[in-house]
Design a protein around this motif. Structure first.
Motif, short mmCIF file in Angstrom:
data_model
loop_
_atom_site.label_atom_id
_atom_site.label_comp_id
_atom_site.label_asym_id
_atom_site.label_seq_id
_atom_site.Cartn_x
_atom_site.Cartn_y
_atom_site.Cartn_z
N ILE A 151 -2.68 16.16 -0.67
CA ILE A 151 -3.68 15.44 -0.33
C ILE A 151 -4.38 15.63 1.10
CG2 ILE A 151 -2.92 13.21 -1.37
CD1 ILE A 151 -1.86 12.60 1.19
N SER A 152 -5.39 15.40 1.49
CA SER A 152 -5.98 15.43 2.84
C SER A 152 -5.12 15.00 4.03
CB SER A 152 -7.41 15.11 3.16
OG SER A 152 -7.45 13.89 3.15
N GLU A 206 -3.38 8.03 7.39
CA GLU A 206 -3.69 6.72 7.19
C GLU A 206 -2.58 6.04 6.62
OE1 GLU A 206 -7.03 6.68 4.51
OE2 GLU A 206 -8.48 7.13 5.90
N LYS A 207 -1.88 6.48 5.50
CA LYS A 207 -0.40 5.89 5.18
C LYS A 207 0.47 5.88 6.26
CE LYS A 207 -2.67 5.27 1.36
NZ LYS A 207 -3.05 4.10 1.05
N SER A 211 0.90 -1.05 -0.09
CA SER A 211 -0.05 0.03 0.05
C SER A 211 0.83 1.30 0.10
CB SER A 211 -0.94 0.07 1.19
OG SER A 211 -1.63 1.27 1.42
N GLU A 217 -6.13 13.59 6.60
CA GLU A 217 -6.72 12.19 6.89
C GLU A 217 -5.88 11.19 5.95
OE1 GLU A 217 -11.05 10.12 7.38
OE2 GLU A 217 -10.83 11.92 6.05
N GLU A 218 -6.03 11.38 4.70
CA GLU A 218 -5.32 10.45 3.95
C GLU A 218 -3.64 10.04 4.51
OE1 GLU A 218 -4.76 9.04 -0.70
OE2 GLU A 218 -5.95 11.10 -0.18
N GLU A 219 -3.04 11.23 4.68
CA GLU A 219 -1.61 11.32 4.93
C GLU A 219 -1.50 10.24 6.15
OE1 GLU A 219 2.49 12.48 4.67
OE2 GLU A 219 0.91 12.20 3.28
N ARG A 269 2.40 6.97 -7.02
CA ARG A 269 1.51 7.65 -7.54
C ARG A 269 2.03 9.13 -7.62
NH1 ARG A 269 -4.35 7.48 -4.84
NH2 ARG A 269 -3.15 9.13 -3.46
N LYS A 299 -0.19 2.80 8.53
CA LYS A 299 0.08 1.56 8.13
C LYS A 299 1.64 1.39 8.12
CE LYS A 299 -3.38 1.10 4.64
NZ LYS A 299 -3.91 0.18 5.04
N PHE A 315 1.29 3.93 -2.97
CA PHE A 315 0.88 5.54 -2.57
C PHE A 315 2.06 6.64 -2.99
CE2 PHE A 315 1.25 8.83 0.63
CZ PHE A 315 0.09 9.61 0.45
N LYS A 356 1.66 15.49 -0.27
CA LYS A 356 1.78 14.27 0.17
C LYS A 356 3.19 13.63 0.58
CE LYS A 356 2.06 11.18 -3.53
NZ LYS A 356 1.41 10.71 -4.85
#
Length: 610
Positions: free
Chosen positions: A450-451, A457-458, A437, A453-455, A444, A461, A441, A491
């Motif tokens: 990005i938001s 989440e990664k 994942s 929140e997405e940052e 890409r 992980k 990420f 990002k």
């Protein structure tokens, strides 16, 4: 006109333009100088005339006021001109007559006349006659007799007594040929200070003539006076005295403005006047303009002579100058015609100089040389074009191959995940899944922003992978309020910082460390802090790292340099590039306690999702 200009050569156009511009400039200069010289002449006259007329008005006012003041003592009964009065001790006989004329007999009336005549003899011989008038219109005359009909025609007879000094303009006494001015002086009762009558003085124009004298402005200019009703009070020509100005040869004159330029019989006259505060009369200065502007004609003649000489000089010099200017252009024109036929060896003659024509010739020669070079290298350029196409194809193949490599890595990680699932090894399965994942990420390219929140989440992980590695002791927490999760961020801004904390704080302690992520607002910005409880940084290393970050901020346009702490400088460089010099990361480290890295990004209330 346009077709005519089109048919003219450049040399002819230059000559025509220069001569036209020069002629216009000379004519304009002549007109402007004439206009301002005339204005200056007029203004000088107005200044002189204003000073002169105001001075005459002032002298005349003082003259009338002195006459009035000299009668005050006589009217009040203080002065004793008559020997009879000295004997009987009665000096208020004028006051008595004004109170009740019937109570004063002929003898005393004769005494009053004697007083008036002696006043004239002792003070102002220009006084022709004096009239003593009571409030009841009883009249006592110093000399001679006047009938009631004649008195009725006098302007002061029908008017009620005024407490102010009044001056009446020039008139001719009945049957006389002497012009007179009349001054009506108020007389006040010494008992109650009320006005009891007036004393009227009939005076000749002797004193006014003495004041003005032979005063002249120019050769024929002169000064005269006009009353408020438009009658001439004083004029050098005696036959105009007492006449309305519209009935004289000055009927063309208008007195609407104090200073004006007027025309009469084709000649211009300068007119200026001032008004007396006492009499209201206008003291007027009149002079022909040509007499005040004698230097103007000389200046005009001089301007015409100079203009003629300039025109002659222009006619001679402009063609010569135009020929010198156009000669290099004609030579350049011939060189261009040869170049057009295919003669690439032609060159335009160049003489030392920095004017545009010489620069154009130099540019033409460079162009010819360049054309010659282009023709000689045409075949070699065609070969280079083929080589460029081959290189382009090789670059395309290399780009396609680079796209295949990440897919090979993703597929390999998916195979590892599947094998771990089949073999029942969930930790390896989870690690392979998170790693795949993360690679997808990072590989890409879009979007750059990005938001949060997405940052995060990664980032979680990645932290899960670290937890799998250090299962027992490693701790991590992400404390970020939900209202900040929609905030945009570049990002991969947080993961490299956390990775740096794992490398220098967690790994040296075999996982016995913690990494905390939190966020809080600061004005219009959002501060995201990544803190660890490692051993901290050495002061020298911390100082060098901060200096590197400051260098990136201040010299952002110089591009990315190679630094030892690539993750931190890379993140800072991207944040400054995208958001500006006010943003980026800041580092605070405490020996044996840990390190805090702060990330500052823009934050607006519109990002708040609460």
């Amino acid at each position: 006109m346009k077709h005519f200009l089109y048919r003219m050569s450049l040399k002819q156009k230059i000559i025509l333009s220069f001569i036209s511009i020069a002629m216009i400039a000379v004519l304009l200069m002549n007109y402007v100088s004439h206009y301002y010289y005339s204005r200056s002449t007029q203004q000088d006259f107005y200044n002189i005339a204003e000073t002169t007329t105001e001075s005459l008005n002032h002298q005349l006012e003082i003259y009338f006021q002195q006459i009035a003041k000299s009668t005050y003592a006589m009217n009040a009964g203080v002065l004793r001109y008559s020997s009879v009065l000295l004997q009987i001790g009665d000096s208020s006989i004028i006051q008595d007559w004004l109170r009740d004329a019937s109570s004063v007999g002929p003898e005393k009336q004769a005494m009053i006349k004697e007083i008036l005549n002696k006043y004239i003899a002792f003070n102002y011989p220009e006084i022709e006659n004096m009239y003593l008038i009571s409030k009841d219109r009883n009249v006592l005359q110093s000399s001679g007799t006047t009938t009631d009909t004649e008195l009725a025609r006098q302007p002061w007879y029908q008017m009620p007594p005024s407490p102010k000094l009044e001056i009446f303009p020039t008139m001719y006494r009945d049957g006389g040929n002497i012009p007179l001015i009349e001054a009506a002086i108020p007389i006040f009762d010494v008992n109650n200070t009320k006005i009891s009558g007036r004393l009227v003085l009939q005076m000749g124009l002797t004193e006014i003539k003495n004041m003005i004298g032979s005063m002249r402005i120019g050769k024929t200019g002169y000064i005269f006076m006009v009353s408020t009703d438009g009658r001439i009070v004083y004029h050098p020509s005696s036959n105009m005295l007492s006449s309305p100005i519209e009935d004289t040869e000055l009927s063309w004159l208008t007195l609407d403005e104090p200073n004006s330029l007027q025309q009469w019989r084709g000649e211009e006259y300068l007119v200026s006047y001032s008004i007396s505060n006492l009499t209201g009369w206008k003291t007027i200065a009149l002079v022909p303009l040509k007499e005040m502007a004698t230097g103007l004609a000389i200046a005009q003649i001089s301007a015409i002579v100079v203009m003629a000489l300039l025109i002659l000089l222009i006619i001679i010099a402009v063609p010569i100058a135009a020929n010198r200017i156009t000669r290099p252009m004609m030579q350049l024109k011939k060189a261009m015609e040869k170049l057009q036929t295919g003669d690439l060896s032609v060159r335009a003659p160049v003489t030392p100089g920095r004017d545009e024509i010489q620069l154009l010739s130099v540019s033409f020669n460079r162009m010819a040389e360049r054309l010659n070079e282009l023709v000689n290298t045409l075949y070699s350029m065609e070969l280079k074009e083929v080589q460029m196409q081959l290189l382009q194809k090789e670059a395309t193949i290399q780009a396609l191959q680079n796209q295949i490599n990440p897919h090979l890595l993703y597929n390999t990680l998916d195979i590892i995940k599947s094998i771990a699932f089949l073999e029942g090894v969930p930790r390896i399965e989870k690690m392979a899944e998170n790693l795949a994942s993360l690679y997808r990420f990072t590989a890409r390219l879009e979007p750059k922003e990005i938001s949060l929140e997405e940052e995060l989440e990664k980032l979680k992980k990645y932290l899960e992978i670290i937890h799998i590695r250090f299962t027992k002791h490693f701790e991590s927490k992400v404390y970020v309020d939900e209202k900040y999760l929609l905030t945009p961020i570049i990002k991969l801004s947080l993961q490299p910082i956390v990775e740096n904390a794992v490398k220098y704080a967690v790994e040296p302690r075999n996982g016995k460390a913690a990494v905390l992520v939190s966020a809080y607002p600061d004005g219009n910005d959002l501060i995201i802090e990544i803190a660890d409880n490692g051993v901290g940084m050495d002061e020298t290393i911390l100082r060098n790292l901060k200096q590197q970050l400051a260098t990136i901020t201040n010299q952002i346009e110089q591009g990315m340099k190679s630094y030892e702490s690539l993750g931190l400088t890379n993140v800072h460089h991207r944040l400054v590039l995208y958001y500006g010099k006010g943003y980026g990361i800041d580092i605070h480290s405490f020996p044996k306690q840990g390190t805090v890295v702060s990330v500052r990004i823009p934050f607006h209330k519109s990002y708040n999702n609460s």
